[in-house]
Write a protein that holds these residues in place. Structure first.
Motif, PDB file in Angstrom:
ATOM      1  N   ARG A 290     -63.349 -71.573  51.739  1.00  7.98           N
ATOM      2  CA  ARG A 290     -62.902 -70.664  52.834  1.00  7.98           C
ATOM      3  C   ARG A 290     -61.494 -70.937  53.424  1.00  7.98           C
ATOM      4  NH1 ARG A 290     -66.996 -67.699  54.397  1.00  7.98           N
ATOM      5  NH2 ARG A 290     -69.382 -68.271  53.872  1.00  7.98           N
ATOM      6  N   ARG A 291     -61.162 -72.467  53.681  1.00 12.39           N
ATOM      7  CA  ARG A 291     -59.774 -72.604  54.029  1.00 12.39           C
ATOM      8  C   ARG A 291     -58.863 -72.354  52.848  1.00 12.39           C
ATOM      9  NH1 ARG A 291     -56.441 -77.082  53.354  1.00 12.39           N
ATOM     10  NH2 ARG A 291     -55.128 -77.626  55.271  1.00 12.39           N
ATOM     11  N   ALA A 292     -58.956 -72.471  51.640  1.00 12.74           N
ATOM     12  CA  ALA A 292     -58.011 -71.815  50.798  1.00 12.74           C
ATOM     13  C   ALA A 292     -57.835 -70.236  50.786  1.00 12.74           C
ATOM     14  CB  ALA A 292     -58.327 -72.299  49.303  1.00 12.74           C
ATOM     15  N   GLU A 293     -58.871 -69.620  50.905  1.00 15.72           N
ATOM     16  CA  GLU A 293     -58.663 -68.142  51.116  1.00 15.72           C
ATOM     17  C   GLU A 293     -58.128 -67.834  52.428  1.00 15.72           C
ATOM     18  OE1 GLU A 293     -61.556 -64.320  52.565  1.00 15.72           O
ATOM     19  OE2 GLU A 293     -62.472 -66.574  52.389  1.00 15.72           O
ATOM     20  N   ALA A 294     -58.116 -68.560  53.523  1.00 18.88           N
ATOM     21  CA  ALA A 294     -57.194 -68.252  54.536  1.00 18.88           C
ATOM     22  C   ALA A 294     -55.865 -68.482  54.151  1.00 18.88           C
ATOM     23  CB  ALA A 294     -57.590 -69.049  55.788  1.00 18.88           C
ATOM     24  N   LEU A 295     -55.631 -69.587  53.490  1.00 18.68           N
ATOM     25  CA  LEU A 295     -54.241 -69.882  53.247  1.00 18.68           C
ATOM     26  C   LEU A 295     -53.538 -68.678  52.148  1.00 18.68           C
ATOM     27  CD1 LEU A 295     -54.368 -73.774  52.599  1.00 18.68           C
ATOM     28  CD2 LEU A 295     -53.020 -72.371  54.378  1.00 18.68           C
ATOM     29  N   LEU A 296     -54.530 -68.212  51.349  1.00 16.43           N
ATOM     30  CA  LEU A 296     -53.992 -67.191  50.394  1.00 16.43           C
ATOM     31  C   LEU A 296     -53.791 -65.921  51.087  1.00 16.43           C
ATOM     32  CD1 LEU A 296     -56.245 -68.087  47.101  1.00 16.43           C
ATOM     33  CD2 LEU A 296     -53.922 -68.510  47.610  1.00 16.43           C
ATOM     34  N   VAL A 297     -54.481 -65.621  52.173  1.00 11.91           N
ATOM     35  CA  VAL A 297     -54.299 -64.395  52.805  1.00 11.91           C
ATOM     36  C   VAL A 297     -52.976 -64.437  53.633  1.00 11.91           C
ATOM     37  CG1 VAL A 297     -55.204 -63.180  54.692  1.00 11.91           C
ATOM     38  CG2 VAL A 297     -56.639 -63.761  53.117  1.00 11.91           C
ATOM     39  N   GLY A 300     -50.275 -63.874  51.416  1.00 19.99           N
ATOM     40  CA  GLY A 300     -49.981 -62.539  51.220  1.00 19.99           C
ATOM     41  C   GLY A 300     -50.344 -62.275  49.604  1.00 19.99           C
ATOM     42  N   ASP A 301     -51.251 -63.264  49.154  1.00 18.34           N
ATOM     43  CA  ASP A 301     -51.553 -62.984  47.593  1.00 18.34           C
ATOM     44  C   ASP A 301     -53.055 -62.462  47.847  1.00 18.34           C
ATOM     45  OD1 ASP A 301     -52.334 -63.513  44.892  1.00 18.34           O
ATOM     46  OD2 ASP A 301     -51.687 -65.488  44.755  1.00 18.34           O
ATOM     47  N   GLN A 302     -53.016 -61.094  47.837  1.00 23.07           N
ATOM     48  CA  GLN A 302     -54.248 -60.633  48.116  1.00 23.07           C
ATOM     49  C   GLN A 302     -55.132 -60.786  46.909  1.00 23.07           C
ATOM     50  OE1 GLN A 302     -55.357 -59.595  50.919  1.00 23.07           O
ATOM     51  NE2 GLN A 302     -53.296 -59.916  51.778  1.00 23.07           N
ATOM     52  N   LYS A 303     -54.694 -60.791  45.699  1.00 21.55           N
ATOM     53  CA  LYS A 303     -55.700 -60.928  44.439  1.00 21.55           C
ATOM     54  C   LYS A 303     -56.172 -62.002  44.336  1.00 21.55           C
ATOM     55  CE  LYS A 303     -55.412 -60.211  39.301  1.00 21.55           C
ATOM     56  NZ  LYS A 303     -54.534 -60.079  38.295  1.00 21.55           N
ATOM     57  N   GLU A 304     -55.554 -63.380  44.355  1.00 17.15           N
ATOM     58  CA  GLU A 304     -56.186 -64.610  44.438  1.00 17.15           C
ATOM     59  C   GLU A 304     -57.171 -64.684  45.645  1.00 17.15           C
ATOM     60  OE1 GLU A 304     -55.821 -67.239  42.212  1.00 17.15           O
ATOM     61  OE2 GLU A 304     -55.266 -65.583  41.076  1.00 17.15           O
ATOM     62  N   ALA A 305     -56.869 -64.257  46.922  1.00 18.11           N
ATOM     63  CA  ALA A 305     -57.551 -64.311  47.965  1.00 18.11           C
ATOM     64  C   ALA A 305     -59.108 -63.365  47.786  1.00 18.11           C
ATOM     65  CB  ALA A 305     -56.919 -63.828  49.092  1.00 18.11           C
ATOM     66  N   ARG A 306     -59.022 -62.440  47.121  1.00 15.80           N
ATOM     67  CA  ARG A 306     -60.130 -61.716  46.576  1.00 15.80           C
ATOM     68  C   ARG A 306     -61.038 -62.184  45.609  1.00 15.80           C
ATOM     69  NH1 ARG A 306     -57.923 -57.109  45.974  1.00 15.80           N
ATOM     70  NH2 ARG A 306     -57.225 -57.108  43.612  1.00 15.80           N
ATOM     71  N   ARG A 307     -60.185 -63.149  44.696  1.00 15.24           N
ATOM     72  CA  ARG A 307     -60.988 -63.727  43.641  1.00 15.24           C
ATOM     73  C   ARG A 307     -61.600 -64.881  44.278  1.00 15.24           C
ATOM     74  NH1 ARG A 307     -60.173 -68.381  40.977  1.00 15.24           N
ATOM     75  NH2 ARG A 307     -58.277 -68.769  42.254  1.00 15.24           N
ATOM     76  N   LEU A 366     -65.616 -56.941  38.137  1.00 16.78           N
ATOM     77  CA  LEU A 366     -65.402 -55.870  39.213  1.00 16.78           C
ATOM     78  C   LEU A 366     -65.028 -56.509  40.416  1.00 16.78           C
ATOM     79  CD1 LEU A 366     -68.574 -53.648  37.675  1.00 16.78           C
ATOM     80  CD2 LEU A 366     -66.254 -53.304  37.143  1.00 16.78           C
ATOM     81  N   GLY A 367     -65.811 -57.538  40.921  1.00 20.76           N
ATOM     82  CA  GLY A 367     -65.361 -57.804  42.219  1.00 20.76           C
ATOM     83  C   GLY A 367     -63.890 -58.422  42.428  1.00 20.76           C
ATOM     84  N   ILE A 368     -63.433 -59.174  41.344  1.00 19.96           N
ATOM     85  CA  ILE A 368     -62.017 -59.832  41.522  1.00 19.96           C
ATOM     86  C   ILE A 368     -61.262 -58.373  41.429  1.00 19.96           C
ATOM     87  CG2 ILE A 368     -60.503 -60.808  40.080  1.00 19.96           C
ATOM     88  CD1 ILE A 368     -62.804 -62.726  39.420  1.00 19.96           C
ATOM     89  N   LYS A 369     -61.422 -57.448  40.693  1.00 14.77           N
ATOM     90  CA  LYS A 369     -60.386 -56.240  40.555  1.00 14.77           C
ATOM     91  C   LYS A 369     -60.548 -55.282  41.672  1.00 14.77           C
ATOM     92  CE  LYS A 369     -60.604 -55.551  35.451  1.00 14.77           C
ATOM     93  NZ  LYS A 369     -60.926 -54.717  34.312  1.00 14.77           N
ATOM     94  N   GLY A 370     -61.538 -55.549  42.550  1.00 18.18           N
ATOM     95  CA  GLY A 370     -61.756 -54.889  43.799  1.00 18.18           C
ATOM     96  C   GLY A 370     -62.410 -53.744  43.760  1.00 18.18           C
ATOM     97  N   THR A 371     -63.305 -53.392  42.633  1.00 14.32           N
ATOM     98  CA  THR A 371     -64.146 -52.363  42.363  1.00 14.32           C
ATOM     99  C   THR A 371     -65.270 -52.490  43.279  1.00 14.32           C
ATOM    100  OG1 THR A 371     -63.239 -52.188  40.084  1.00 14.32           O
ATOM    101  CG2 THR A 371     -65.349 -51.071  40.712  1.00 14.32           C
ATOM    102  N   LEU A 372     -65.816 -53.724  43.313  1.00 15.17           N
ATOM    103  CA  LEU A 372     -66.988 -54.039  44.213  1.00 15.17           C
ATOM    104  C   LEU A 372     -66.416 -54.921  45.192  1.00 15.17           C
ATOM    105  CD1 LEU A 372     -69.746 -54.732  41.247  1.00 15.17           C
ATOM    106  CD2 LEU A 372     -69.542 -52.603  42.895  1.00 15.17           C
ATOM    107  N   TYR A 373     -67.344 -54.821  46.310  1.00 16.83           N
ATOM    108  CA  TYR A 373     -67.029 -56.000  47.481  1.00 16.83           C
ATOM    109  C   TYR A 373     -67.548 -57.201  46.881  1.00 16.83           C
ATOM    110  CZ  TYR A 373     -66.311 -52.181  50.969  1.00 16.83           C
ATOM    111  OH  TYR A 373     -65.572 -51.188  51.543  1.00 16.83           O
ATOM    112  N   PRO A 374     -66.937 -58.452  47.239  1.00 19.61           N
ATOM    113  CA  PRO A 374     -67.320 -59.685  46.772  1.00 19.61           C
ATOM    114  C   PRO A 374     -68.816 -60.148  47.066  1.00 19.61           C
ATOM    115  CG  PRO A 374     -65.245 -59.797  48.059  1.00 19.61           C
ATOM    116  CD  PRO A 374     -65.846 -58.444  48.268  1.00 19.61           C
ATOM    117  N   PHE A 375     -69.498 -59.566  48.115  1.00 18.27           N
ATOM    118  CA  PHE A 375     -70.701 -59.940  48.435  1.00 18.27           C
ATOM    119  C   PHE A 375     -71.572 -59.128  47.360  1.00 18.27           C
ATOM    120  CE2 PHE A 375     -74.948 -58.644  50.111  1.00 18.27           C
ATOM    121  CZ  PHE A 375     -75.425 -59.848  50.481  1.00 18.27           C
ATOM    122  N   PHE A 376     -71.344 -57.944  47.124  1.00 20.95           N
ATOM    123  CA  PHE A 376     -72.111 -57.249  46.015  1.00 20.95           C
ATOM    124  C   PHE A 376     -71.718 -57.745  44.654  1.00 20.95           C
ATOM    125  CE2 PHE A 376     -72.091 -53.999  49.564  1.00 20.95           C
ATOM    126  CZ  PHE A 376     -73.462 -54.086  49.668  1.00 20.95           C
TER     127      PHE A 376
END
Length: 398
Positions: A290-297, A300-307, A366-376
């Motif tokens: 979660r901390r790494a995700e906040a740093l990536l956001v 500005g690295d949205q792709k890695e943050a989404r992954r 599909l989640g990493i590409k943004g087609t699906l929400y991470p939860f789904f």
């Protein structure tokens, strides 16, 4: 006589035995039937996955790269928890499938049905066992596996004479957004990208090959390049070493430049935190991820943050596979006149596991590409598996 140091252990053992005896005889019997196949499945799947995933690679490194045998043994032991986690869901499937198939084939489940025991009641112990394995998998995956994988990487890298993996990172990029200083006092230039920090490599606490673009002023841009940069904790600044600074006056089309040996620049230490992030989410706990995700956001690295958001959800969804496999295995095994040998159970387990993981991989992509929400992306395979298990259980109950 004063109690010995073993007395508390003896009392705890007696307490557990009393609690075990309070369980209904049916549940204790079914638990005992599943325990043997469960332990066999854990041992078998761990041995196979370790051989394919670690042992062959370590043997190659010992033969070709001169990896010491003690280091190879230590790496193997440290990697084992990660493969145990993978074997828990597979062993749960195999244990429930084999145990109930054997009981069904010997007509013992038929005898239970004849005295009024419902099929769903027979499956309850399997679901309880699967829930316990789910909890065990989550604890292993979040508490033991990240630190064990981290230590294994460090032992391997240090034994091979490489820099510690936790102290290196390549192509570190960090962008910061904020208010831009306007040309005229009292003006409003709005908000946007204020700084862009880039380093070719972060190694041993030092950024190498650094470039920083400063867009914080509307009428002037600044470019700093440096061979190295180090975060100064006392000054809360970056010290750029052996570089060049270029100022661009956009209004007057005028530039100035100067070389320097040391230059302090006020900025956040976030680039260093980004550089220290493990490249593999398997080496992070949920809190670290979660901390790494906040740093990536922030960077500005949205792709890695989404992954990473998908990986965080998978850290919760993955242990639930035990519950899915427990339901599917028991539902298949509890069918009337179901006979499955240990070898057949192993083969069926492998096929079901392969299909489930293939589905999980597709949804994860599909989640990493943004087609699906991470939860789904993380939880849809679990929900589909539970739905399939309930359908099988309903058919077995007829």
């Amino acid at each position: 006589m004063a109690p010995t140091w073993t007395e508390p252990l003896r009392r705890q053992s007696q307490k557990l035995q009393r609690q075990w005896r309070t369980l209904p005889l049916l549940d204790r019997w079914l638990f005992a039937e599943m325990l043997g196949p469960l332990l066999f499945g854990i041992a078998a799947f761990t041995a196979v996955s370790l051989s394919v995933g670690v042992v062959f690679e370590l043997v190659r490194k010992v033969a070709e790269a001169g990896l010491p045998l003690w280091a190879a043994g230590k790496v193997l032991a440290l990697r084992m928890p990660g493969f145990l986690v993978l074997s828990f869901p597979m062993a749960t499937l195999m244990a429930t499938l084999l145990a109930f198939s054997r009981l069904s084939g010997s007509s013992e489940l038929t005898a239970l049905r004849s005295i009024g025991v419902k099929t769903w009641r027979m499956v309850v112990p399997a679901l309880v066992l699967a829930a316990l394995m789910t909890l065990l998998t989550f604890v292993f995956n979040d508490v033991i596996v990240p630190s064990a994988n981290y230590s294994a990487s460090n032992v391997l890298d240090s034994a091979l004479g490489r820099a510690l993996s936790a102290q290196t990172g390549k192509n570190v990029v960090y962008s910061r957004f904020g208010r831009i200083t306007p040309k005229e006092p009292g003006g409003n230039a709005g908000e946007g990208l204020t700084q862009l920090f880039y380093a070719k490599e972060f190694k041993n606490g030092e950024m190498q090959g650094v470039t920083l673009l400063d867009f914080s002023r509307e009428d002037q841009q600044q470019v700093l390049t440096a061979n190295t940069a180090v975060w100064d904790e006392n000054r809360a600044m970056w010290e750029f070493r052996n570089g060049r600074i270029l100022n661009i006056d956009a209004a007057n089309n005028f530039t100035t430049s100067a070389n320097y040996t040391s230059y302090y620049y006020p900025f956040t230490r976030a680039p260093q935190d980004v550089g220290m992030l493990p490249s593999d989410a398997a080496q992070m706990t949920v809190a670290q991820a979660r901390r790494a995700e906040a740093l990536l956001v922030q960077a500005g690295d949205q792709k890695e943050a989404r992954r990473l958001r998908v990986r965080i959800q998978e850290k919760f969804a993955f242990p639930a596979i035990c519950l899915v496999f427990g339901l599917i295995g028991s539902s298949l095994g509890v069918r009337p006149n179901s006979r499955t040998s240990r070898s057949q159970g192993f083969g069926i387990s492998v096929l079901l596991i392969f299909g489930y993981y293939l589905m999980s991989f597709i949804f994860s992509s599909l989640g990493i590409k943004g087609t699906l929400y991470p939860f789904f992306a993380a939880w849809l395979p679990v929900l589909i598996g539970l739905g399939g298990g309930l359908v099988l259980l309903r058919k077995a109950s007829r």
